[in-house]
Design an enzyme around this catalytic site. Structure first.
Site, PDB file in Angstrom:
ATOM      1  N   ALA A   1       1.462  -0.871   0.127  1.00 48.62           N
ATOM      2  CA  ALA A   1       0.198  -0.010  -0.189  1.00 48.62           C
ATOM      3  C   ALA A   1       0.993   0.886   0.299  1.00 48.62           C
ATOM      4  CB  ALA A   1      -1.344  -0.236   0.762  1.00 48.62           C
ATOM      5  N   SER A   2       1.886   1.011  -0.814  1.00 49.05           N
ATOM      6  CA  SER A   2       3.600   2.087  -0.688  1.00 49.05           C
ATOM      7  C   SER A   2       3.054   3.403  -1.885  1.00 49.05           C
ATOM      8  CB  SER A   2       3.732   2.577  -0.392  1.00 49.05           C
ATOM      9  OG  SER A   2       4.715   1.428  -1.162  1.00 49.05           O
TER      10      SER A   2
ATOM     11  N   VAL B   1       5.746 -10.003   1.806  1.00 54.35           N
ATOM     12  CA  VAL B   1       4.561 -10.281   2.038  1.00 54.35           C
ATOM     13  C   VAL B   1       4.757 -11.568   1.302  1.00 54.35           C
ATOM     14  CG1 VAL B   1       2.799  -8.853   2.198  1.00 54.35           C
ATOM     15  CG2 VAL B   1       3.119  -9.534  -0.199  1.00 54.35           C
TER      16      VAL B   1
ATOM     17  N   ASN C   1      -3.002  -6.900  -2.000  1.00 56.29           N
ATOM     18  CA  ASN C   1      -2.693  -6.576  -2.962  1.00 56.29           C
ATOM     19  C   ASN C   1      -2.005  -6.101  -3.842  1.00 56.29           C
ATOM     20  OD1 ASN C   1      -3.254  -3.130  -4.783  1.00 56.29           O
ATOM     21  ND2 ASN C   1      -1.850  -3.068  -3.884  1.00 56.29           N
TER      22      ASN C   1
ATOM     23  N   SER D   1      -6.690  -9.531 -11.767  1.00 52.34           N
ATOM     24  CA  SER D   1      -6.902  -9.282 -12.894  1.00 52.34           C
ATOM     25  C   SER D   1      -7.616 -10.137 -13.963  1.00 52.34           C
ATOM     26  CB  SER D   1      -4.958  -9.149 -12.832  1.00 52.34           C
ATOM     27  OG  SER D   1      -4.624  -8.752 -14.390  1.00 52.34           O
TER      28      SER D   1
ATOM     29  N   TYR E   1       2.173 -14.436 -14.742  1.00 50.38           N
ATOM     30  CA  TYR E   1       1.219 -13.062 -13.569  1.00 50.38           C
ATOM     31  C   TYR E   1      -0.197 -13.576 -13.717  1.00 50.38           C
ATOM     32  CZ  TYR E   1      -0.775  -8.916 -13.233  1.00 50.38           C
ATOM     33  OH  TYR E   1      -1.914  -7.772 -12.287  1.00 50.38           O
TER      34      TYR E   1
ATOM     35  N   ALA F   1      -0.756 -16.974 -14.274  1.00 48.82           N
ATOM     36  CA  ALA F   1      -1.219 -18.281 -13.488  1.00 48.82           C
ATOM     37  C   ALA F   1      -1.273 -17.260 -12.052  1.00 48.82           C
ATOM     38  CB  ALA F   1       0.211 -19.328 -13.234  1.00 48.82           C
ATOM     39  N   THR F   2      -0.419 -16.484 -11.873  1.00 48.38           N
ATOM     40  CA  THR F   2      -1.047 -15.688 -10.484  1.00 48.38           C
ATOM     41  C   THR F   2      -2.201 -15.785  -9.959  1.00 48.38           C
ATOM     42  OG1 THR F   2      -0.048 -13.547 -10.366  1.00 48.38           O
ATOM     43  CG2 THR F   2       1.090 -15.354 -10.040  1.00 48.38           C
ATOM     44  N   LYS F   3      -2.828 -14.743 -11.257  1.00 47.13           N
ATOM     45  CA  LYS F   3      -4.184 -14.193 -11.288  1.00 47.13           C
ATOM     46  C   LYS F   3      -5.354 -14.841 -10.795  1.00 47.13           C
ATOM     47  CE  LYS F   3      -2.397 -10.363 -10.200  1.00 47.13           C
ATOM     48  NZ  LYS F   3      -2.666  -9.424  -8.460  1.00 47.13           N
TER      49      LYS F   3
HETATM   50  P1  NAP Z   1       2.550  -0.826  -8.275  1.00 45.56           P
HETATM   51  O1  NAP Z   1       2.028   0.480  -7.976  1.00 45.56           O
HETATM   52  O2  NAP Z   1       3.544  -1.704  -8.689  1.00 45.56           O
HETATM   53  O3  NAP Z   1       1.678  -1.660  -6.478  1.00 45.56           O
HETATM   54  C1  NAP Z   1       1.907  -2.481  -5.964  1.00 45.56           C
HETATM   55  C2  NAP Z   1       2.582  -2.484  -4.718  1.00 45.56           C
HETATM   56  O4  NAP Z   1       2.868  -3.749  -4.027  1.00 45.56           O
HETATM   57  C3  NAP Z   1       3.796  -1.529  -4.694  1.00 45.56           C
HETATM   58  O5  NAP Z   1       3.965  -0.948  -3.264  1.00 45.56           O
HETATM   59  C4  NAP Z   1       5.493  -3.003  -4.246  1.00 45.56           C
HETATM   60  O6  NAP Z   1       6.349  -2.255  -3.614  1.00 45.56           O
HETATM   61  C5  NAP Z   1       4.170  -3.764  -3.135  1.00 45.56           C
HETATM   62  N1  NAP Z   1       5.109  -4.813  -3.817  1.00 45.56           N
HETATM   63  C6  NAP Z   1       5.704  -5.897  -4.359  1.00 45.56           C
HETATM   64  N2  NAP Z   1       6.255  -6.332  -4.142  1.00 45.56           N
HETATM   65  C7  NAP Z   1       5.697  -6.466  -2.412  1.00 45.56           C
HETATM   66  C8  NAP Z   1       6.106  -7.421  -1.234  1.00 45.56           C
HETATM   67  N3  NAP Z   1       6.956  -8.901  -1.555  1.00 45.56           N
HETATM   68  N4  NAP Z   1       5.721  -6.807  -0.440  1.00 45.56           N
HETATM   69  C9  NAP Z   1       4.869  -6.701   0.467  1.00 45.56           C
HETATM   70  N5  NAP Z   1       4.514  -5.061  -0.897  1.00 45.56           N
HETATM   71  C10 NAP Z   1       5.204  -5.419  -2.191  1.00 45.56           C
HETATM   72  O7  NAP Z   1       0.814  -1.669  -9.324  1.00 45.56           O
HETATM   73  P2  NAP Z   1      -0.592  -1.569  -8.962  1.00 45.56           P
HETATM   74  O8  NAP Z   1      -0.704  -1.482  -9.882  1.00 45.56           O
HETATM   75  O9  NAP Z   1      -1.368  -0.667  -7.897  1.00 45.56           O
HETATM   76  O10 NAP Z   1      -0.603  -3.179  -7.990  1.00 45.56           O
HETATM   77  C11 NAP Z   1      -2.160  -3.070  -7.409  1.00 45.56           C
HETATM   78  C12 NAP Z   1      -2.323  -4.211  -7.762  1.00 45.56           C
HETATM   79  O11 NAP Z   1      -3.689  -4.282  -8.834  1.00 45.56           O
HETATM   80  C13 NAP Z   1      -1.042  -5.417  -7.923  1.00 45.56           C
HETATM   81  O12 NAP Z   1      -1.924  -7.114  -7.233  1.00 45.56           O
HETATM   82  C14 NAP Z   1      -1.786  -5.450  -9.499  1.00 45.56           C
HETATM   83  O13 NAP Z   1      -1.371  -6.935  -9.985  1.00 45.56           O
HETATM   84  C15 NAP Z   1      -2.911  -5.434  -9.539  1.00 45.56           C
HETATM   85  N6  NAP Z   1      -3.244  -4.903 -10.527  1.00 45.56           N
HETATM   86  C16 NAP Z   1      -2.959  -3.678 -11.423  1.00 45.56           C
HETATM   87  C17 NAP Z   1      -3.320  -3.478 -12.306  1.00 45.56           C
HETATM   88  C18 NAP Z   1      -3.204  -1.702 -13.587  1.00 45.56           C
HETATM   89  O14 NAP Z   1      -3.682  -2.066 -14.674  1.00 45.56           O
HETATM   90  N7  NAP Z   1      -2.227  -1.184 -12.745  1.00 45.56           N
HETATM   91  C19 NAP Z   1      -4.627  -4.413 -13.361  1.00 45.56           C
HETATM   92  C20 NAP Z   1      -5.161  -5.495 -12.685  1.00 45.56           C
HETATM   93  C21 NAP Z   1      -4.442  -5.589 -11.737  1.00 45.56           C
HETATM   94  P3  NAP Z   1       7.346  -1.823  -4.313  1.00 45.56           P
HETATM   95  O15 NAP Z   1       7.303  -0.497  -5.544  1.00 45.56           O
HETATM   96  O16 NAP Z   1       8.640  -1.472  -3.921  1.00 45.56           O
HETATM   97  O17 NAP Z   1       7.455  -2.888  -5.839  1.00 45.56           O
END
Ligand code: NAP
Length: 246
Positions: A9-10, A63, A89, A141, A154, A156-158
């Protein structure tokens, strides 16, 4: 006061969900990856959450690591007293066509996106079972529903997360714990900002609303799913993709 824990959530969707749940009146536990950069961003998110008059604390934990999730959940329970909602998330991508994808690129995405859901759900449901109440939302996703070239790992995980969501709903329904998934399409975040203009244009072609989604449009559905309004909704996958597929 109810407490929500949000992983990753950063920034991006996770940060937006934290702000939205704080606005809804949840105390929020903000998980971030253990790095200085992530910590700094998470502290800023916590500050924004506190502006809504709720408690907000940050927790560093990778996580994908079982023991780090166990320690974090224990600490959150100690600090807040209850854990009423969990939003799984955190996620990463390591996109490449299968021919070029390495074993490491496959394994790390499975660990962060999928194993994390096992880790967090295991420890948080143990708290929720005693409370006889809980709401879990997993961020899947459209890639898990329809597949996507370059995303063997990716997708596969989703897809797995969708199965895990339904299993969690069935195992914990009798304890008044609901579990649902959201399946975002193309959302404006740092994860998608890195895509080329050509890929972005191609993706938008398939979207009925002809625009990217905003993180707030994911957060509003999560807000519903953790609320009392969704008390009889469990095991469902809600696609939030602007009409990518119908
Ligand atoms: P993002 O901006 O890259 O945010 C993902 C967050 O997860 C980042 O803060 C990241 O930290 C953190 N993270 C990664 N690995 C981690 C770990 N091992 N432990 C704890 N935190 C970790 O991506 P987002 O687009 O907001 O995605 C959020 C979720 O929505 C994800 O599950 C993604 O697959 C899903 N999603 C996104 C989209 C899209 O279009 N954006 C579409 C479908 C699904 P770091 O920055 O340090 O890696």
């Amino acid at each position: 006061m109810a407490t929500a824990i949000i992983t990753g959530a950063s920034q991006g969707i996770g940060a937006c969900i934290a702000r939205r749940l704080a606005k809804d009146g949840f105390d929020v536990a903000i998980n971030h990856y253990p790095s200085d950069g992530d910590k700094e961003k998470a502290l800023a998110v916590a500050e924004e959450c506190r502006a809504f008059g709720v408690k907000a604390e940050c927790y560093a934990a990778d996580v994908s690591k079982f023991d780090q999730c166990e320690a974090m959940v224990k600490q959150v329970k100690e600090d807040f007293g209850t854990i009423d909602a969990l939003v799984n998330n955190a996620g990463i991508t390591k996109d490449k066509l299968l021919a070029r994808m390495t074993e490491d690129e496959y394994d790390v995405v499975i660990a962060v996106n999928q194993k994390s859901v096992f880790n967090m759900t295991k420890f948080v449901t143990s708290v929720m079972m005693k409370q006889k109440h809980g709401r879990i939302v997993n961020v899947a996703s459209v890639a898990g529903l329809y597949g996507n070239p370059g995303q063997m790992n990716y997708s596969a995980t989703k897809a797995a997360i969708i199965g895990m969501t339904k299993t969690t709903a069935k195992e914990f329904g009798k304890k008044n714990i609901t579990c649902n998934a959201v399946a975002p399409g193309f959302i404006h975040t740092p994860m998608t900002d890195v895509l080329s203009d050509e890929i972005k244009a191609k993706m938008l072609d398939a979207v009925a609303l002809k625009r990217y989604g905003e993180p707030e449009e994911i957060a509003s559905v999560v807000s519903f799913l953790v609320s009392d309004n969704a008390s009889y909704v469990t095991g469902q996958v809600i696609e939030i993709s602007g009409g990518l597929a119908m």
